[in-house]
Design an enzyme around this catalytic site. Structure first.
Site, PDB file in Angstrom:
ATOM      1  N   LYS A  13       0.796  -1.241  -0.017  1.00  0.00           N
ATOM      2  CA  LYS A  13       0.058  -0.029  -0.091  1.00  0.00           C
ATOM      3  C   LYS A  13       1.035   1.311  -0.079  1.00  0.00           C
ATOM      4  CE  LYS A  13      -2.155  -1.171   3.909  1.00  0.00           C
ATOM      5  NZ  LYS A  13      -1.632  -2.614   4.226  1.00  0.00           N
ATOM      6  N   ARG A  87      -9.381   0.613   9.496  1.00  0.00           N
ATOM      7  CA  ARG A  87      -8.858  -0.939   9.742  1.00  0.00           C
ATOM      8  C   ARG A  87      -9.947  -1.549  10.284  1.00  0.00           C
ATOM      9  NH1 ARG A  87      -3.029   0.039   9.328  1.00  0.00           N
ATOM     10  NH2 ARG A  87      -1.971  -1.899   9.604  1.00  0.00           N
ATOM     11  N   ARG A 126      12.164  -7.155   4.575  1.00  0.00           N
ATOM     12  CA  ARG A 126      12.057  -5.711   4.698  1.00  0.00           C
ATOM     13  C   ARG A 126      12.755  -5.270   5.750  1.00  0.00           C
ATOM     14  NH1 ARG A 126       6.270  -2.692   4.913  1.00  0.00           N
ATOM     15  NH2 ARG A 126       6.263  -3.278   7.082  1.00  0.00           N
ATOM     16  N   ARG A 138      11.924  -1.971  11.530  1.00  0.00           N
ATOM     17  CA  ARG A 138      10.634  -1.429  12.438  1.00  0.00           C
ATOM     18  C   ARG A 138      10.535  -2.629  13.686  1.00  0.00           C
ATOM     19  NH1 ARG A 138       5.529  -0.391   8.535  1.00  0.00           N
ATOM     20  NH2 ARG A 138       4.573  -1.699  10.392  1.00  0.00           N
ATOM     21  N   ARG A 149      -0.387  -9.353  13.214  1.00  0.00           N
ATOM     22  CA  ARG A 149      -1.123  -8.358  12.391  1.00  0.00           C
ATOM     23  C   ARG A 149      -1.963  -8.911  11.479  1.00  0.00           C
ATOM     24  NH1 ARG A 149       4.622  -6.077  11.443  1.00  0.00           N
ATOM     25  NH2 ARG A 149       4.007  -4.805   9.579  1.00  0.00           N
TER      26      ARG A 149
HETATM   27  P1  ADP Z   1       1.433  -2.485   8.417  1.00  0.00           P
HETATM   28  O1  ADP Z   1       0.455  -2.191   7.272  1.00  0.00           O
HETATM   29  O2  ADP Z   1       2.756  -2.916   7.854  1.00  0.00           O
HETATM   30  O3  ADP Z   1       0.871  -3.293   9.417  1.00  0.00           O
HETATM   31  P2  ADP Z   1       1.282   0.431   9.318  1.00  0.00           P
HETATM   32  O4  ADP Z   1       2.351   1.121   9.273  1.00  0.00           O
HETATM   33  O5  ADP Z   1       0.061   0.558   8.531  1.00  0.00           O
HETATM   34  O6  ADP Z   1       1.909  -1.202   9.044  1.00  0.00           O
HETATM   35  O7  ADP Z   1       0.728   0.006  10.742  1.00  0.00           O
HETATM   36  C1  ADP Z   1       1.620  -0.317  12.040  1.00  0.00           C
HETATM   37  C2  ADP Z   1       0.964  -0.391  13.268  1.00  0.00           C
HETATM   38  O8  ADP Z   1       0.197   0.875  13.673  1.00  0.00           O
HETATM   39  C3  ADP Z   1      -0.244  -1.408  13.094  1.00  0.00           C
HETATM   40  O9  ADP Z   1       0.123  -2.848  13.500  1.00  0.00           O
HETATM   41  C4  ADP Z   1      -1.145  -0.956  14.471  1.00  0.00           C
HETATM   42  O10 ADP Z   1      -0.652  -1.300  15.606  1.00  0.00           O
HETATM   43  C5  ADP Z   1      -0.965   0.511  14.388  1.00  0.00           C
HETATM   44  N1  ADP Z   1      -1.987   1.017  13.390  1.00  0.00           N
HETATM   45  C6  ADP Z   1      -1.747   1.859  12.158  1.00  0.00           C
HETATM   46  N2  ADP Z   1      -3.100   2.339  11.301  1.00  0.00           N
HETATM   47  C7  ADP Z   1      -4.027   1.844  12.526  1.00  0.00           C
HETATM   48  C8  ADP Z   1      -5.545   2.113  12.504  1.00  0.00           C
HETATM   49  N3  ADP Z   1      -5.841   2.505  11.400  1.00  0.00           N
HETATM   50  N4  ADP Z   1      -6.427   1.360  13.491  1.00  0.00           N
HETATM   51  C9  ADP Z   1      -5.525   0.821  14.434  1.00  0.00           C
HETATM   52  N5  ADP Z   1      -4.178   0.800  14.591  1.00  0.00           N
HETATM   53  C10 ADP Z   1      -3.210   1.168  13.603  1.00  0.00           C
END
Ligand code: ADP
Length: 191
Positions: A13, A87, A126, A138, A149
């Protein structure tokens, strides 16, 4: 035009959002990036969410909806790309309301389909690449967090596929294709 890139962690994404920012002057709203920024700047909220993020769980709807509401206030002439948000169904409802309040529409939801083993491999890779480049990986890019996740994704986020399908603005694309092919598929959808 406002769009959502929907898909599990590691689907690509962020990569595709980057192209849209370059090509169309859209503004990328990644809640993951915003939360990481809050962490590194040491805000109270950032400290609160750090452990949740590292474990691979979702932070509360209230926090992420607040972050998005703030950014929507700033507006975006080229439109917004929502990356990693919404999400949950509650987040999707909140986004619909926030956009409606601004007289804005949600124009497309693009679901990037990728199989689980590819996702785990991409994310673990990654992390290894970051370390090889002398950067810090990360904290949630390890196999254990990735599996959590993915479970969070299937339990809480995948229901959005049906939600947006019912609203008539969902399109699925093959996230396993080459980066440029995925880029082309998205360009076709957006026109
Ligand atoms: P990825 O898509 O690789 O899991 P992101 O950078 O989108 O990584 O998100 C990393 C973390 O941030 C998630 O695992 C969660 O803990 C938190 N997070 C991000 N966006 C949201 C969201 N919309 N709602 C709840 N938690 C979120």
């Amino acid at each position: 035009m406002n769009i959502i890139l929907l898909g599990p962690p590691g689907a690509g994404k962020g990569t595709q959002a980057g192209f849209l920012v370059e090509e169309r002057g859209m503004v990328q709203l990644s809640t993951g990036d915003m939360l990481r920024e809050a962490r590194s700047s040491g805000t109270e909220m950032g400290q609160k969410v750090a452990a949740i993020m590292d474990a691979g769980n979702l932070v509360t709807d209230e926090i992420v909806i607040g972050l998005i509401a703030e950014k929507l206030e700033q507006g975006a002439a080229g439109g917004f790309i929502f990356d990693g948000f919404p999400r949950t169904l509650a987040q999707a409802d909140a986004l619909g309301e926030l956009l409606a309040q601004k007289g804005e529409t949600l124009d497309a939801v693009i679901e990037m389909e990728v199989d689980d083993e590819t996702l785990v491999a991409r994310i673990v890779n990654r992390a290894a690449e970051a370390v090889a480049a002398g950067k810090e990986a990360r904290a949630d890019d390890n196999e254990e967090s990735v599996r959590i996740r993915l479970v969070e994704y299937y339990k809480k986020t995948a229901p959005l596929i049906g939600y947006y399908h019912a609203k008539g603005n969902l399109t699925k694309i093959d996230g396993l294709a080459e980066i440029d092919q995925v880029r082309g598929s998205i360009a076709n959808i957006l026109g």
